[in-house]
Design a protein around this motif. Sequence first.
Motif, mmCIF file in Angstrom:
data_model
loop_
_atom_site.group_PDB
_atom_site.id
_atom_site.type_symbol
_atom_site.label_atom_id
_atom_site.label_comp_id
_atom_site.label_asym_id
_atom_site.label_seq_id
_atom_site.Cartn_x
_atom_site.Cartn_y
_atom_site.Cartn_z
ATOM 1 N N LYS A 408 0.823 -1.201 0.000
ATOM 2 C CA LYS A 408 0.000 0.000 0.000
ATOM 3 C C LYS A 408 0.861 1.256 0.000
ATOM 4 O O LYS A 408 0.575 2.230 -0.701
ATOM 5 C CB LYS A 408 -0.916 -0.023 1.229
ATOM 6 N N LEU A 411 2.352 1.675 -3.390
ATOM 7 C CA LEU A 411 1.349 2.148 -4.349
ATOM 8 C C LEU A 411 1.099 3.642 -4.201
ATOM 9 O O LEU A 411 0.595 4.292 -5.125
ATOM 10 C CB LEU A 411 0.036 1.375 -4.150
ATOM 11 N N ASP A 414 5.389 7.311 -6.613
ATOM 12 C CA ASP A 414 5.370 7.439 -8.075
ATOM 13 C C ASP A 414 5.833 6.117 -8.686
ATOM 14 O O ASP A 414 6.978 5.686 -8.484
ATOM 15 C CB ASP A 414 6.297 8.581 -8.523
ATOM 16 N N LEU A 415 4.994 5.499 -9.459
ATOM 17 C CA LEU A 415 5.288 4.217 -10.083
ATOM 18 C C LEU A 415 4.943 4.274 -11.558
ATOM 19 O O LEU A 415 4.074 5.051 -11.980
ATOM 20 C CB LEU A 415 4.483 3.079 -9.427
ATOM 21 N N ALA A 417 3.247 2.520 -14.879
ATOM 22 C CA ALA A 417 1.981 1.805 -15.032
ATOM 23 C C ALA A 417 2.190 0.313 -14.845
ATOM 24 O O ALA A 417 1.349 -0.378 -14.240
ATOM 25 C CB ALA A 417 1.377 2.089 -16.411
ATOM 26 N N GLN A 419 4.602 -1.191 -13.046
ATOM 27 C CA GLN A 419 4.857 -1.478 -11.640
ATOM 28 C C GLN A 419 3.566 -1.439 -10.822
ATOM 29 O O GLN A 419 3.330 -2.287 -9.953
ATOM 30 C CB GLN A 419 5.860 -0.457 -11.081
ATOM 31 N N GLN A 420 2.747 -0.433 -11.102
ATOM 32 C CA GLN A 420 1.489 -0.326 -10.363
ATOM 33 C C GLN A 420 0.591 -1.529 -10.640
ATOM 34 O O GLN A 420 -0.047 -2.077 -9.739
ATOM 35 C CB GLN A 420 0.764 0.971 -10.749
ATOM 36 N N GLU A 421 0.565 -1.980 -11.891
ATOM 37 C CA GLU A 421 -0.256 -3.143 -12.238
ATOM 38 C C GLU A 421 0.248 -4.383 -11.501
ATOM 39 O O GLU A 421 -0.538 -5.171 -10.958
ATOM 40 C CB GLU A 421 -0.213 -3.374 -13.748
ATOM 41 N N LEU A 423 1.937 -4.515 -8.650
ATOM 42 C CA LEU A 423 1.648 -4.411 -7.222
ATOM 43 C C LEU A 423 0.172 -4.649 -6.936
ATOM 44 O O LEU A 423 -0.192 -5.255 -5.922
ATOM 45 C CB LEU A 423 2.072 -3.044 -6.694
ATOM 46 N N LEU A 424 -0.690 -4.169 -7.822
ATOM 47 C CA LEU A 424 -2.133 -4.391 -7.616
ATOM 48 C C LEU A 424 -2.463 -5.871 -7.720
ATOM 49 O O LEU A 424 -3.290 -6.396 -6.964
ATOM 50 C CB LEU A 424 -2.942 -3.589 -8.645
#
Length: 809
Positions: A408, A411, A414-415, A417, A419-421, A423-424
């Motif tokens: 969390k 997330l 600043d990541l 797209a 990396q964020q995907e 982690l999600l």
Amino acid sequence: MFNLLRFFSIASLVSIVVASVGLSILYREVAIRELARTGEEHNETLTKLITNTIWAEFGAFLTSTQLLAADEIKNHPENARLHRRLRDIASGTNFLKVNIYDLDGRTVYSSEARQIGENKSRNAGFLAARRGTTASEITHHDQFSAFEETVVDRGVLSSYIPVQRPGSDHTEATLEVYSDITPFLRNIKRTQVTYFGGVLIVFTLLYGVLFFIVRHADRIIHRQSTEKTATEARLSEQLERARETDGCMRLLAAIVEQTPDAILSRDMDGVIITWNAAAAQLLGYRAAEAIGQPIGSLYQAGASAEELSAIRSRVLSGERYDVEVSRTTRSGDKIDIWITNSPLRDVTGRLVGSMSVIRDVSLRKQQEREATVARETAEVANHAKSEFLVNMSHEIRTPMNGVLGMMKLVLGTDLTAEQQEHLLLASTSSKALISVVNDVLDFSKIEAGRLDIDAIEFSPTECIADAVRLLGLTAKQKGLALALNVGDNAPALFVGDPGRVRQILVNLIGNAIKFTAQGGISITLAAAELPGSITQLTIAVCDTGIGIPREKQATIFDAFSQADSGIARRYGGTGLGLTISARLATLMGGAVAVASELGKGSTFTVTLRCATVAPRTEIAVASEQKREANGTLGASTALPGEHPKLILLAEDNTINQRVATRMLEKMGHRVVVAADGVEAVTAFSDMRFDLVLMDMQMPVMDGLEATELIRAREQADRTSIIALTANVLPSDRKRCLAAGRVASTIVPSPGPCTDCGVIDIGIASSGRTQRSVGEGLSGINRYPVLKRTGTDHECTQSPHPARADRRRR
């Protein structure tokens, strides 16, 4: 034969007359009793009509006559107006007379005015009515005063009926009514005469038939009697011959000798006189060794003096008794035996000794001891299982708390797209793992019988709305409409377990969303009142999803069961959600049922029985909640604001320290970290904190001991201390509350909430207060204690069954 028939004829005629008269009298008694019951119900109905009609208008007058004399009551204008009103009401009914008495038995009104002022305080009917029970009596009068006229030759039913307002069991006065039942009594009399004649005719015809049957039977009996006499003579001769020989005794001796049970007898002095082979085999003494010996020197060896004295007393009294004892055989082995002792009498009936039948029950006793050991072993194993669950919960949840919290936090940086995907996806997988752990632990507690059901006040409308809000974002992301409809008859508050109700609804609504691709889900709440201030809640969750085949509907509530193997592969899940929901409903006195058609959707119906707290008409807030709840809910729900607070975080795990500190600071709060209980006590002594988050398991000093020391050092003001623990058993929560904490929360679920950044500190009542966690802290109620700053959001994480989010009462 002639004498038998004559006796039969006379006895039958007398019986016919007696039976006819008796049945007719019985009919009259039953009919009059039924008439009295029906008339009493009729009088009660009309009395309620009279009470509803006149009591609001004349009740004040009738209950304020204690200070008035009888003549003043008679001449009072209200009395005359009341008389006219009652006369008009009684017109067209069978009421002849009406009297009203106050609670002291004084006549405050009578349609026969001369009776006003009379005292009925000792009348049995009045006393019964004053206690709230209707009492009636049927009488006959040659003359009777009916309001303003006199009637003659009347049967009258007089009823004393308590006057009670609707919805109250308090008796305010007693109403005596006289109703005319003359037509009914006359009809009963006519029917009685007709019934007597009919019964007499039937019995006479029956007598005629029986006469011929008896005459035929008499001939048969005479023939059988002759044969019986001859048979008895032959048997007598045979018995006489048997007595002249010892064959019978030998036969009996053979039976005793061959029986598998030990049989022995002794005289009045306790000396053994018979000893069969089974006794020799069981106790180890041959018959030659046992006969003539005192019984106390053989198989009773080892018995206490008090026991032997009690046995001898019972033998001398001729008592028959059964007893289970332990005895020592000749070889020194201890055996458990069951003894049936009976008195031994001679042919004259004189008591000459006693006889004992002994059976070896050592095997059964051994089995009982083994069963006891097995039960104790199972209890130890069950305890070990519980401890294992606690350890597993702690060992899994603690690192998962760090994983979820760190993801969390990352997330929030600043990541890219990609990396964020990633982690999600990792966060989703972690939440799925936590859900599996929750289901397994909850199912294990139910199987072990260690699941507690609370009994606190809660709003069913609010409880259901919480579950709908919780899953609103998930439904919106799938493009599904999520609607809640609350019936107008749903009461405001119940006594039950809102956390478990919410858990059932989250499971059912979550399944509906999971298995529905288009359309929507509707949740309907209805209620029905049951006797005893109990209300049955009916909650229906209806979806437009894939549906369930009819042949699979009977097994979907079984553990680890889904509609088919393809469901698990396509949608995932442990198959425990519906099982847990159904068993939770059963523990709360309800059930879960399903109605579904393949391809057209499913409807899961939950029925629960709860105690009603307050009448619906007195709770205005509930109606407002229903108006707000009905309709389609969106995906966002605002949370109340929080003021920054100084928080002491006692946590030994460095990852959890960082996660909790970062999240609390992002919400605007200041955090002081203590690595163990000693540091926490020291920090609390140096500074004043608004809130303490205390881990249970820490080195040097654990959270329980630290809490007790903090509580001992506090003055009048008590700081809220909330336990952070992965232990999910009810005993762990009770230990926290006993140590002085006002609440406990499970980590990592429901906090930190991995979707919204909220550390959801739940509220758990200790049963001694109705206030929420954090006395003196604003905004702490049914929402998270601490909220991050920023826009409002909807939490989509399912609450854990341990129900750390206890709602305040």
